[in-house]
Design a protein around this motif. Structure first.
Motif, PDB file in Angstrom:
ATOM      1  N   PHE A  86       0.858  -1.187   0.000  1.00 58.03           N
ATOM      2  CA  PHE A  86       0.000   0.000   0.000  1.00 58.03           C
ATOM      3  C   PHE A  86       0.891   1.233   0.000  1.00 58.03           C
ATOM      4  N   VAL A  87       0.775   2.020  -1.063  1.00 56.96           N
ATOM      5  CA  VAL A  87       1.564   3.242  -1.198  1.00 56.96           C
ATOM      6  C   VAL A  87       0.603   4.408  -1.386  1.00 56.96           C
ATOM      7  N   GLN A 141      -5.060   1.715   9.469  1.00 56.34           N
ATOM      8  CA  GLN A 141      -4.581   3.020   9.017  1.00 56.34           C
ATOM      9  C   GLN A 141      -4.788   3.192   7.514  1.00 56.34           C
ATOM     10  N   CYS A 142      -4.441   2.156   6.742  1.00 57.00           N
ATOM     11  CA  CYS A 142      -4.596   2.229   5.286  1.00 57.00           C
ATOM     12  C   CYS A 142      -6.069   2.376   4.900  1.00 57.00           C
ATOM     13  N   THR A 195       2.498   7.301   2.892  1.00 54.87           N
ATOM     14  CA  THR A 195       2.866   6.025   3.505  1.00 54.87           C
ATOM     15  C   THR A 195       3.355   5.071   2.422  1.00 54.87           C
ATOM     16  N   ASN A 196       4.129   4.093   2.841  1.00 53.56           N
ATOM     17  CA  ASN A 196       4.606   3.055   1.925  1.00 53.56           C
ATOM     18  C   ASN A 196       4.827   1.785   2.743  1.00 53.56           C
ATOM     19  N   TYR A 197       3.836   0.895   2.736  1.00 51.36           N
ATOM     20  CA  TYR A 197       3.877  -0.310   3.559  1.00 51.36           C
ATOM     21  C   TYR A 197       3.919  -1.565   2.694  1.00 51.36           C
ATOM     22  N   ILE A 210      -2.584   6.625  -5.087  1.00 48.81           N
ATOM     23  CA  ILE A 210      -2.627   5.412  -4.272  1.00 48.81           C
ATOM     24  C   ILE A 210      -2.247   4.236  -5.157  1.00 48.81           C
ATOM     25  N   VAL A 211      -1.399   3.357  -4.652  1.00 49.75           N
ATOM     26  CA  VAL A 211      -1.124   2.076  -5.296  1.00 49.75           C
ATOM     27  C   VAL A 211      -1.452   0.999  -4.275  1.00 49.75           C
ATOM     28  N   ALA A 212      -2.380   0.111  -4.631  1.00 51.49           N
ATOM     29  CA  ALA A 212      -2.852  -0.894  -3.682  1.00 51.49           C
ATOM     30  C   ALA A 212      -3.370  -2.105  -4.438  1.00 51.49           C
TER      31      ALA A 212
END
Length: 367
Positions: free
Chosen positions: A28-29, A109-110, A177-179, A209-211
């Motif tokens: 998730f970015v 959070q995401c 964020t970047n998880y 968003i990249v997910a």
């Protein structure tokens, strides 16, 4: 329903891409449109930079531990008033399970960030409950207490993320964020043909968003008042992704291609306006939306356009509820015709269950 009021205006694009990661990779970015800019921090012209957190963080499965403490006076008496009155000192020896799972906290959070982008103006805590309930994420834990009942609330209980909108510092356009996690989903949208897909979401304000595919599309179905919720997805020949409503009629995208979210009502520039306020409002003050966010929303193929020469078009939607008119979560079909007395054509699927219209129910001929 025909004669929809307003015209469809694009405000968000979703691009489907191949994900070449290993099975169970859940990345998730998010990058807010204000990252790298300045936010007002005090009186006069003082500002401070908005950081960009683009370094990937690997999220551990769980981080639980046991802590037991017993004071030496437990079980004895403590003086409680004048003279010789006393009361017992309790011994709290019953174990309490505290959600200590890192993956769960990050997922919450995401989901919160997605809610602020996909469904701004509505309750983000209720939104993420719907989203994570539909997503049904699963991950490996070494301690069963790391994922207790009601984990979506207990993982963030007592933290900033329990109800972030109470805090003036929660400004999604200023966040990033970047998880990287190891999560599999039991969502109906996660199957053999979609598990290797990711989505890139681009909002007109500049947020990206990249997910994973199921996370993004479940995020759409979790929107308050959505007509979706029982959509299925499959991959056909030549890598073609087909989204079906309950009647199997709507195809909205191909791998490597894109489709758009459009709105018939509200202000599609509200994202930009709110993002500007997130920079210009002091960080110790709450930012209140100044305009009405998009409403009357639908998904259409990216090739769809509506220009100044399309003033004679008539838009409508076909409810796909049950025989009693109840919403089945299948998605209402968005239709239009180019000229009066022409045949209607299906161009997408509605997100909102109800869109403002002036003509009411009528029989239509679909091409």
């Amino acid at each position: 329903m025909t004669g929809l009021e307003g015209t469809p205006q694009k405000y968000m694009r979703i691009v489907l891409n191949e994900n070449n990661g290993a099975k169970g990779d859940f990345n998730f970015v998010f990058k807010g449109c204000n990252c790298g800019k300045e936010v007002k921090s005090g009186r006069f012209f003082s500002t401070e930079p908005i950081p960009t957190n683009d370094h990937p963080i690997d999220v551990a499965g769980d981080e639980t531990f046991n802590f037991v403490f017993k004071g030496c006076n437990c079980g004895k008496e403590v003086k409680s008033g004048r003279f010789s009155s006393t009361e017992p000192i309790p011994t709290n020896d019953h174990p309490i399970d505290v959600a200590g799972d890192e993956t769960g906290r990050i997922l919450v959070q995401c989901a919160t960030i997605l809610g602020s982008i996909m469904d701004p103006g509505n309750n983000v805590v209720d939104y993420r409950e719907r989203l994570l309930s539909n997503l049904r994420p699963r991950w490996l834990t070494t301690d069963p207490s790391a994922k207790p009942k009601n984990w979506t609330r207990r993982c963030v209980s007592g933290t900033f993320w329990e109800d972030p909108e109470q805090h003036s510092s929660y400004r999604v356009h200023n966040m990033s964020t970047n998880y990287r996690m190891k999560v599999q989903c039991a969502s109906r949208l996660d199957n053999a043909s979609t598990s290797n897909l990711s989505c890139e979401v681009r909002v007109n304000c500049g947020c990206t968003i990249v997910a994973p595919f199921p996370f993004v599309f479940e995020a759409i179905t979790a929107i308050y008042g959505s007509s979706l919720g029982q959509t299925t997805a499959q991959q056909g020949n030549e890598g073609r992704i087909v989204l079906h409503d309950g009647m199997g009629l709507v195809q909205v995208g191909d791998v490597g291609k894109a489709f758009d979210l459009v709105a018939f009502g509200g202000d599609v520039d509200a994202y930009r306006t709110h993002a500007h306020s997130c920079r210009k409002t002091k960080i110790n003050k709450h930012v209140m939306p100044k305009g009405e966010f998009p409403k009357g929303r639908a998904l259409v193929r990216a090739e769809f356009t509506h220009g100044v020469t399309d003033a004679l078009r008539d838009y409508g939607y076909v409810p796909t509820g049950d025989e009693y008119g109840q919403n089945t979560g299948s998605g209402n079909l968005l239709i239009f015709r180019k000229r009066p007395f022409g045949r209607y054509k299906i161009i997408g699927v509605c997100i909102d269950d109800w869109i403002q219209h002036k003509d009411g129910e009528s029989r239509v001929t679909i091409q």
